[in-house]
Scaffold this active site. Sequence first.
Site, PDB file in Angstrom:
ATOM      1  CE  LYS A 263      17.701  -2.583   0.601  1.00 19.00           C
ATOM      2  NZ  LYS A 263      17.353  -3.565   1.407  1.00 19.00           N
TER       3      LYS A 263
ATOM      4  CG  ASN B 261      17.665   3.323 -12.438  1.00 16.36           C
ATOM      5  OD1 ASN B 261      17.053   2.269 -12.607  1.00 16.36           O
ATOM      6  ND2 ASN B 261      17.740   3.908 -11.224  1.00 16.36           N
ATOM      7  N   GLY B 262      15.721   2.872 -15.097  1.00 19.45           N
ATOM      8  CA  GLY B 262      14.224   3.251 -15.356  1.00 19.45           C
ATOM      9  C   GLY B 262      13.732   2.619 -16.420  1.00 19.45           C
TER      10      GLY B 262
ATOM     11  CG  HIS C  43     -12.091 -22.576   5.570  1.00 19.40           C
ATOM     12  ND1 HIS C  43     -13.590 -23.101   5.545  1.00 19.40           N
ATOM     13  CD2 HIS C  43     -11.648 -21.724   6.788  1.00 19.40           C
ATOM     14  CE1 HIS C  43     -13.900 -22.752   6.965  1.00 19.40           C
ATOM     15  NE2 HIS C  43     -12.910 -22.108   7.462  1.00 19.40           N
TER      16      HIS C  43
ATOM     17  CD1 TRP D 288      17.230  -6.858 -11.022  1.00 19.37           C
ATOM     18  CD2 TRP D 288      15.832  -5.879 -11.954  1.00 19.37           C
ATOM     19  NE1 TRP D 288      16.118  -7.522 -10.970  1.00 19.37           N
ATOM     20  CE2 TRP D 288      15.313  -7.059 -11.541  1.00 19.37           C
ATOM     21  CE3 TRP D 288      14.875  -5.277 -12.751  1.00 19.37           C
ATOM     22  CZ2 TRP D 288      13.906  -7.546 -11.604  1.00 19.37           C
ATOM     23  CZ3 TRP D 288      13.585  -5.472 -13.056  1.00 19.37           C
ATOM     24  CH2 TRP D 288      13.127  -6.511 -12.108  1.00 19.37           C
TER      25      TRP D 288
ATOM     26  CB  CYS E 271      20.397  -0.155 -13.334  1.00 20.00           C
ATOM     27  SG  CYS E 271      19.048  -1.105 -14.391  1.00 20.00           S
TER      28      CYS E 271
ATOM     29  CD  GLU F 283      12.830 -10.547  -0.146  1.00 21.39           C
ATOM     30  OE1 GLU F 283      12.742  -9.696  -0.890  1.00 21.39           O
ATOM     31  OE2 GLU F 283      12.848 -10.760   1.044  1.00 21.39           O
TER      32      GLU F 283
ATOM     33  CE  LYS G 155      13.427  -9.861   4.655  1.00 25.08           C
ATOM     34  NZ  LYS G 155      12.398  -9.196   3.781  1.00 25.08           N
TER      35      LYS G 155
ATOM     36  CD  GLU H 295       9.358  -9.257   6.103  1.00 25.00           C
ATOM     37  OE1 GLU H 295      10.318  -8.898   5.827  1.00 25.00           O
ATOM     38  OE2 GLU H 295       8.234  -9.003   5.051  1.00 25.00           O
TER      39      GLU H 295
ATOM     40  NE  ARG I 124      20.253   1.814  -7.375  1.00 27.23           N
ATOM     41  CZ  ARG I 124      18.971   2.524  -6.968  1.00 27.23           C
ATOM     42  NH1 ARG I 124      19.245   2.781  -5.691  1.00 27.23           N
ATOM     43  NH2 ARG I 124      18.470   3.161  -7.687  1.00 27.23           N
TER      44      ARG I 124
END
Length: 607
Positions: free
Chosen positions: A602, A100-101, A503, A76, A2, A487, A484, A480, A27
């Site tokens: 983030k 935040n946490g 396979h 968030w 947050c 996301e 991306k 990666e 954030r």
Amino acid sequence: MCGIISYCGTSDAVPILLDGLSKLEYRGYDSAGISILSENQSPLTIKTTGKVQELRNKVATLAPKHAHCGIGHTRWATHGQVSEINAHPHTSGFVTLIHNGIIENYHEIALKLAEQGKYPVSQTDSEIAAMLISHNYDGDPIKAIKRSCEELEGTYAFCILFADHPSEIYCVRNASPLVAVSTETGSYIASDMTALIEYSKDYFIVPEQHIAKLTKTGIKLLTLEGESKEPQMLHASWDAKSAKKNGYPHFMLKEIHEQPNSLLTTVMPRLKDMNISFLEEQIPDSLFSDFTRIVITACGTAMNAGLVGKVLMEKLLRIPVAVETASEFRYGDPILDERTLVIVISQSGETADTLAALRLAKERGAKTLAIVNVKGSSIARESEYVLYTHAGPEIAVASTKAFTVQMSALYLICGKIGIIRNLFSETFKSSFLQGLLNLPKLVEETLLLEPHIKEITHMLTDVQDSFFIGRGLDYALACEGSLKLKEVSYIHSESYMAGELKHGSIALITDKVPVVAITTNEETFPKMVSNIREVKARGSNIILITDQDISTCADIAEAQIPLPKTDALFTPFTVSIAVQLLSYYASVHRGLDVDQPRNLAKSVTVE
């Protein structure tokens, strides 16, 4: 995760809080709120779901009175759904708090408070923390915070208003970050310097289990016992302009284009007299000569950089390298000892899982080296040695320039080990260092492909699924690229080692599904062509990313991204630009919020 900002001073607090929240919105952007406190008045709290602009609109209609002290939060969601009642700030009695946490023992505390007839109105752990501090409050903020911290388990950064202390803000943290700035106009504290850089480039990080008391005349740093402490001041090497779009439509595109300079500032200071030097970081050569294995631990994009490092190091150094997901690392009882070098990678330096992995490595006696972008961050402070990347602030949630500078740091470490252990011939050493010197120019050349990639990306506009395939270093970049794309475009995407398709995974290939095939290694190119033909025979549309000559097999791809030719060791830097642009324009074509994709934040400061 947050965003937190607080201000106490001589200026109007409301615009400072709202502007700060706008800068911190990456954030968290599920909901937002502010509380302001004036003399002889109760705190006025305004909050709403949605983004900070929604809060701005609500604040404008309510027209709060001028106030010089206040706290702000953009959320968030972790505990409780996205709703106005769950938005911060939370008030209990004299206490108004932002957080935040995650409070891990909130349920036990809630039961204890319920026995006394005290019940929350929200579903958040944060309100329970406010209730606990209120329960422990007898007029002395320091004592109430100390008593509460002794009971709380988990991570937290709190900024707290006490209604009967109208010109003060009290802040305390455990793991979750808080940075503080003091100027002639007042005292500021936030979860990130991006919210404060316009006021001052000089700041300090609030130490864990310490209290920062903000007043209009300055900030006092105190222990939980109330004893004064002198803060350790730091200086930001970037300015407010770095945290703005500067004409780009999105931060993500701006940060993609900043990579030549980020690589320049990260790599060049470490290359001296055709050698690799870590003297400025005070990293001794002995660190690179006394271990028998390497463990790289990180999360998300940083872990994908670690995958590149693993392939590179095992190929050039013949040292076993393991890459471990930080969130699973300490629960797997890893084998670590004094002969192990643990490299932890985190853009923010506050990633909770990575910090926990670092602490375990130190407990087990391993040597530790951190690759981080933020000076004074928790991981930087706790690691035995630190190699800073100089990418500047990264605002877009999807990481781009942080990834390439993390890779470059791993290349520097690999080169340093090879030189210290005399594993490189003079010819190879010269070639390797020249490759590092050429990275900014190589990335600039790749960025010239942007118009071509933009057109190709229309192939992804209306699809639901996609796949990335590659071998060796190309597979690490496939991981990666797939991350991306999912996301920022919300396209379901998976990455596979190309040789493993037959396979089992090839069962997922259906007509017209896009497959991004990455092949830059001359040795494995014929094998990759065969793998591509296998998926093409099942009806897939191929987007080929390569620097190889495909004139003899031009029919294998519906679209091609022809990369600049370079040494095979350095192709991760060209491929990374290609997959970043591919993902960016896929999101743009689908009309999505590129910089703030849904459900993501983030800096992940909770486990």
